[in-house]
Design a protein around this motif. Structure first.
Motif, PDB file in Angstrom:
ATOM      1  N   GLY A 234       0.921  -1.200  -0.119  1.00 17.56           N
ATOM      2  CA  GLY A 234      -0.210   0.127   0.228  1.00 17.56           C
ATOM      3  C   GLY A 234       0.874   1.197  -0.129  1.00 17.56           C
ATOM      4  N   VAL A 235       1.874   1.130   0.699  1.00 14.91           N
ATOM      5  CA  VAL A 235       3.039   2.282   0.795  1.00 14.91           C
ATOM      6  C   VAL A 235       3.638   2.495  -0.427  1.00 14.91           C
ATOM      7  CG1 VAL A 235       4.731   3.382   1.895  1.00 14.91           C
ATOM      8  CG2 VAL A 235       3.098   2.262   3.491  1.00 14.91           C
ATOM      9  N   LEU A 236       3.992   1.168  -0.863  1.00 13.50           N
ATOM     10  CA  LEU A 236       4.811   1.327  -2.345  1.00 13.50           C
ATOM     11  C   LEU A 236       4.250   1.835  -3.303  1.00 13.50           C
ATOM     12  CD1 LEU A 236       7.777   0.659  -3.116  1.00 13.50           C
ATOM     13  CD2 LEU A 236       7.145  -1.784  -3.612  1.00 13.50           C
ATOM     14  N   THR A 237       2.954   1.418  -3.311  1.00 14.80           N
ATOM     15  CA  THR A 237       1.857   1.740  -4.487  1.00 14.80           C
ATOM     16  C   THR A 237       1.192   3.052  -4.382  1.00 14.80           C
ATOM     17  OG1 THR A 237       0.296   0.365  -3.740  1.00 14.80           O
ATOM     18  CG2 THR A 237       1.635  -0.648  -5.264  1.00 14.80           C
ATOM     19  N   GLY A 238       1.311   3.697  -3.239  1.00 14.30           N
ATOM     20  CA  GLY A 238       0.611   4.880  -2.881  1.00 14.30           C
ATOM     21  C   GLY A 238      -0.803   4.527  -2.811  1.00 14.30           C
ATOM     22  N   THR A 239      -1.263   3.675  -2.280  1.00 10.56           N
ATOM     23  CA  THR A 239      -2.755   3.463  -2.160  1.00 10.56           C
ATOM     24  C   THR A 239      -3.165   3.581  -0.731  1.00 10.56           C
ATOM     25  OG1 THR A 239      -2.139   0.905  -2.495  1.00 10.56           O
ATOM     26  CG2 THR A 239      -3.058   1.888  -4.388  1.00 10.56           C
ATOM     27  N   ILE A 240      -2.152   3.911   0.312  1.00  6.92           N
ATOM     28  CA  ILE A 240      -2.805   4.068   1.376  1.00  6.92           C
ATOM     29  C   ILE A 240      -3.202   5.502   1.592  1.00  6.92           C
ATOM     30  CG2 ILE A 240      -2.043   4.070   3.869  1.00  6.92           C
ATOM     31  CD1 ILE A 240      -0.824   1.632   3.549  1.00  6.92           C
ATOM     32  N   ILE A 241      -4.194   5.830   1.567  1.00 11.35           N
ATOM     33  CA  ILE A 241      -4.593   7.187   1.688  1.00 11.35           C
ATOM     34  C   ILE A 241      -4.866   7.998   3.104  1.00 11.35           C
ATOM     35  CG2 ILE A 241      -6.458   8.869   0.691  1.00 11.35           C
ATOM     36  CD1 ILE A 241      -4.775   7.247  -1.510  1.00 11.35           C
ATOM     37  N   ASN A 291      -8.104  -2.927  -3.935  1.00  7.03           N
ATOM     38  CA  ASN A 291      -8.164  -3.334  -5.269  1.00  7.03           C
ATOM     39  C   ASN A 291      -7.111  -2.609  -6.111  1.00  7.03           C
ATOM     40  OD1 ASN A 291     -10.126  -5.244  -4.980  1.00  7.03           O
ATOM     41  ND2 ASN A 291     -11.825  -3.850  -5.021  1.00  7.03           N
ATOM     42  N   GLU A 292      -7.035  -1.220  -5.904  1.00 12.06           N
ATOM     43  CA  GLU A 292      -6.030  -0.512  -6.772  1.00 12.06           C
ATOM     44  C   GLU A 292      -4.675  -0.858  -6.406  1.00 12.06           C
ATOM     45  OE1 GLU A 292      -4.745   2.105  -9.426  1.00 12.06           O
ATOM     46  OE2 GLU A 292      -6.741   1.507  -9.235  1.00 12.06           O
ATOM     47  N   ARG A 296      -1.844  -2.176  -9.099  1.00 15.87           N
ATOM     48  CA  ARG A 296      -0.403  -1.327  -9.375  1.00 15.87           C
ATOM     49  C   ARG A 296       0.609  -2.554  -8.914  1.00 15.87           C
ATOM     50  NH1 ARG A 296      -1.475   4.500  -6.697  1.00 15.87           N
ATOM     51  NH2 ARG A 296      -3.371   5.045  -7.951  1.00 15.87           N
ATOM     52  N   ARG A 297       0.302  -3.272  -7.746  1.00 15.83           N
ATOM     53  CA  ARG A 297       1.397  -4.326  -7.601  1.00 15.83           C
ATOM     54  C   ARG A 297       1.815  -5.246  -8.739  1.00 15.83           C
ATOM     55  NH1 ARG A 297       0.111  -8.673  -2.760  1.00 15.83           N
ATOM     56  NH2 ARG A 297      -1.121  -9.504  -4.005  1.00 15.83           N
ATOM     57  N   GLU A 298       0.882  -5.917  -9.407  1.00 17.05           N
ATOM     58  CA  GLU A 298       0.890  -6.565 -10.644  1.00 17.05           C
ATOM     59  C   GLU A 298       1.749  -5.567 -11.651  1.00 17.05           C
ATOM     60  OE1 GLU A 298      -1.751  -9.211 -13.493  1.00 17.05           O
ATOM     61  OE2 GLU A 298      -2.885  -8.089 -12.130  1.00 17.05           O
TER      62      GLU A 298
END
Length: 309
Positions: A234-241, A291-292, A296-298
């Motif tokens: 989540g941190v790496l993909t910027g998806t923890i808001i 889900n996002e 992004r991880r994939e």
């Protein structure tokens, strides 16, 4: 923990030449905070190498025995433990733990420590407080690997991780606490590269900066239903808001401290520290767009290996 004062008297008067390290103290694993005082450190000299200027390989074997690490590793299938110590030109102390053979594939622990002075910014203290340096043991590197395990769905590979962990972090903390007490330091310090490392350390450590401490605790609170792997990605993909700003949460590495001395503990108990901590802990709210994150991880893994992140 307490020192055997009768042995020490004989040590000082040179009446006993061959005193075993484990005769000098008794250690109760159930009393790991070691709140009682330690009267002395044996004065070591000679050509033999010492870890942190105090501990021989035999001493370190004694420490890991007393904290229960030897027994734990034996239950996991690791016997005939071998410890190597060294110090480099930059005064980094190396402790490597192997089983059966001194070869990379059988290395369990790689611990690198240094002794340093930590001089915090004046902004963390009341205006009339004289800031003096803290004497610290710094964790330059800590890796605990289990060569008998493979990554699986229950414990997937984390970003930057090359091998499954041993799961013995609590024992290592106990060992470091003892070491820090024995060399009279204020505590030990680390600067985790990844948020998951900071979360793992947060069981015993606090960020010296109360703002960072409030943020990491708020992340832990709001991410309870998510795994450590999910949080890392989540941190790496910027998806923890960060809902207070509407922007992705950013992990900002800084000093995380395990306090040992009274004066270090006093800092973390101060009203200034705790009021700032509460302010950010209560203000910050976080949400993981799961889900996002998966999408992004994939995409990232199409171009990079997990261990290189």
């Amino acid at each position: 923990m307490f020192w055997n004062s009768d042995i020490f008297k004989n040590w000082k008067s040179s009446k006993i030449k061959n005193i075993r390290f484990d005769d000098l103290f008794e250690f109760d694993k159930n009393d790991i905070d070691l709140s009682d005082s330690i009267d002395f450190i044996p004065d070591l000299s000679g050509s033999e190498k010492f870890f942190l200027g105090r501990f021989t390989c035999e001493n370190l074997h004694t420490l890991i025995d007393k904290i229960g690490l030897t027994s734990q590793l034996k239950q996991m299938g690791f016997e005939n433990l071998i410890i190597d110590i060294d110090v480099d030109q930059n005064c980094i102390n190396y402790m490597k733990l192997y089983w059966d053979e001194r070869i990379p594939s059988r290395q369990l622990l790689d611990l690198r420590l240094s002794e340093t002075s930590f001089i915090p910014d004046k902004k963390f203290f009341e205006t009339d407080v004289q800031v003096t340096p803290y004497s610290m043991v710094a964790i330059e590197w800590l890796s605990a690997k289990n060569p008998l395990r493979k990554f699986d769905s229950k414990k997937p590979q984390l970003p930057g991780q090359t091998c499954p962990g041993l799961g013995v972090l609590e024992y290592i903390f106990d060992m470091l606490h003892l070491m820090t007490k024995l060399v009279f330091k204020d505590g030990f310090m680390d600067i985790p590269d990844h948020m998951y490392g900071a979360i793992m350390y947060s069981k015993k450590y606090k960020f010296f900066d109360p703002t960072h401490e409030g943020i990491i605790r708020a992340v832990e609170r709001d991410m309870k239903k998510h795994s450590l792997s999910d949080i890392s990605w989540g941190v790496l993909t910027g998806t923890i808001i960060d809902l207070s700003t509407g922007k992705p949460a950013v992990y900002d590495p800084s000093e995380q401290i395990y306090s040992v001395s009274v004066r270090m503990k006093r800092y973390f108990e101060s009203e200034k520290y705790n009021s700032t901590f509460r302010k950010y802990y209560e203000k910050k709210k976080y949400f993981l767009d799961y889900n996002e994150m998966l999408k992004r991880r994939e995409l990232i893994l199409q171009f990079k290996n997990v261990e290189d992140l």
